[in-house]
Scaffold this active site. Structure first.
Site, PDB file in Angstrom:
ATOM      1  CB  THR A   1      79.887  15.797  46.537  1.00  0.00           C
ATOM      2  OG1 THR A   1      81.083  15.214  46.540  1.00  0.00           O
ATOM      3  CG2 THR A   1      80.031  16.578  45.221  1.00  0.00           C
TER       4      THR A   1
ATOM      5  CE  LYS B   1      74.846  15.082  46.398  1.00  0.00           C
ATOM      6  NZ  LYS B   1      76.157  15.122  46.881  1.00  0.00           N
TER       7      LYS B   1
ATOM      8  CE  LYS C   1      83.579  13.871  44.269  1.00  0.00           C
ATOM      9  NZ  LYS C   1      82.893  13.428  45.599  1.00  0.00           N
TER      10      LYS C   1
END
Length: 345
Positions: free
Chosen positions: A144, A286, A218
């Site tokens: 990701t 993150k 995502k």
């Protein structure tokens, strides 16, 4: 399995353009182009395709293992070499850099931690995967990461006569082990379609659009999960304070409108105080940070996302970045000076 491919194939362009060198003769150029075309048109199978994998952590190890079990020749690299041992013991070859791994592969997968890791692993001129991948090869980033970085990698791959696909996944460690991941694929539609035999060994792949579209899909997934996790742990703390049997409460809501994949995956783990990472808090922080940056660029206000990100950041402040995302319960417990572990007075 790859929804939406057919409408893109009508606009198919050659997926692996080859740049001619200044000194190549016309005949050599024709031969080289023909070779690359043959590589790009060759069906992917264990008999014809060599695969490499960079990043054999919690999820990467299981995902790479499925490819090995299917009979693909596999080369692996991980910064901590010991984490490749189980795959090597099953027949995988160990490389000493992403470049070396790519040089032994037709398709190379990346499953690393942060955008900075993706950048160095893919683009470093001396050790990066693209510097070792032969024309006609495919780089698939399943981390990701930042959508703009995905587009940058796709452009760099095209300049090298290769292709790049961004294909982050959702489903956590259990989905990785059970080959039941949701895979969000972005890039050239024909290349994504060609990767179907590999993707189906890891889960269900859906084509989302051009370079970066997989990453954006995502990120939307992470936004939905973030608020769902907040709701789950808040509900558990409420049930606890109300004097309910939290396990029975979870069972009761699981088949109603409050049921969710997060409840299925993490409800029992939370009750058992199992905070082992299927997906690390630090990686989720993150992801949510990238989401917030995207929202800022778009002029979007998503307060649920912002709240969830702050709660997860509080876990980082307590040194809990190495726990799983279900550790969000700890943040809400601290806010309320309570714990599901013990009965409140």
């Amino acid at each position: 399995m790859l929804a939406g491919i057919s409408r893109f194939l009508t606009r198919r362009r050659p997926p692996f353009p080859l740049a001619a060198t200044a000194t190549a003769a016309a005949a050599a150029m024709s031969s080289s182009s023909s070779t690359a075309a043959n590589v790009s048109d060759r069906p992917i199978s264990p008999d014809t395709t060599r695969v490499a994998w960079v990043g054999t952590g919690v999820m990467g190890q299981s995902m790479a293992g499925h490819l090995l079990s299917a009979g693909y020749a596999l080369t692996v690299f991980n910064r901590t070499a010991s984490k490749t041992q189980s795959l090597v013991s099953r027949g995988a070859s160990l490389a000493d850099s992403p470049r070396a791994a790519a040089s032994a592969a037709d398709v190379i997968f990346l499953m690393v931690g942060f955008p900075s890791d993706v950048r160095s692993t893919a683009l470093d001129p001396s050790t990066g995967a693209l510097s070792g991948l032969a024309p006609g090869g495919i780089l698939v980033d399943m981390t990701t990461s930042d959508p703009t970085l995905a587009a940058e990698i796709a452009a760099a791959a095209a300049a090298a006569g290769c292709s790049a696909v961004d294909a982050p996944v959702s489903g956590g460690d259990r989905g990785a082990r059970n080959a039941a991941l949701s895979i969000f694929a972005g890039g050239d539609a024909a290349v994504v379609a060609r990767l179907a035999p590999l993707f189906k060994l890891m889960g269900n792949a859906l084509y989302m659009g051009g370079p970066g579209a997989g990453q954006r899909a995502k990120l939307g997934n992470q936004i939905a999960i973030a608020s769902t996790m907040v709701g789950l742990v808040e509900g558990m703390v409420y049930a606890h304070k109300a004097g309910l049997d939290v396990a029975k409460w979870l069972e009761a809501i699981s088949t109603g409108a409050a049921g969710s994949k997060s409840l299925e995956l993490y409800g029992k783990r939370i009750l058992e105080r199992d905070m082992a990472a299927g997906f690390y808090v630090r990686h989720f922080v993150k992801d949510l940070g990238i989401c917030l940056s995207e929202c800022q660029a778009m002029g979007l206000s998503l307060p649920g996302l912002a709240l969830a990100q702050q709660l997860y950041v509080s876990l980082m402040a307590h040194g809990e970045g190495g726990l799983g995302t279900q550790a969000l319960i700890l943040a809400v417990e601290r806010l309320n000076n309570t714990s599901l572990e013990k009965k409140d007075e």
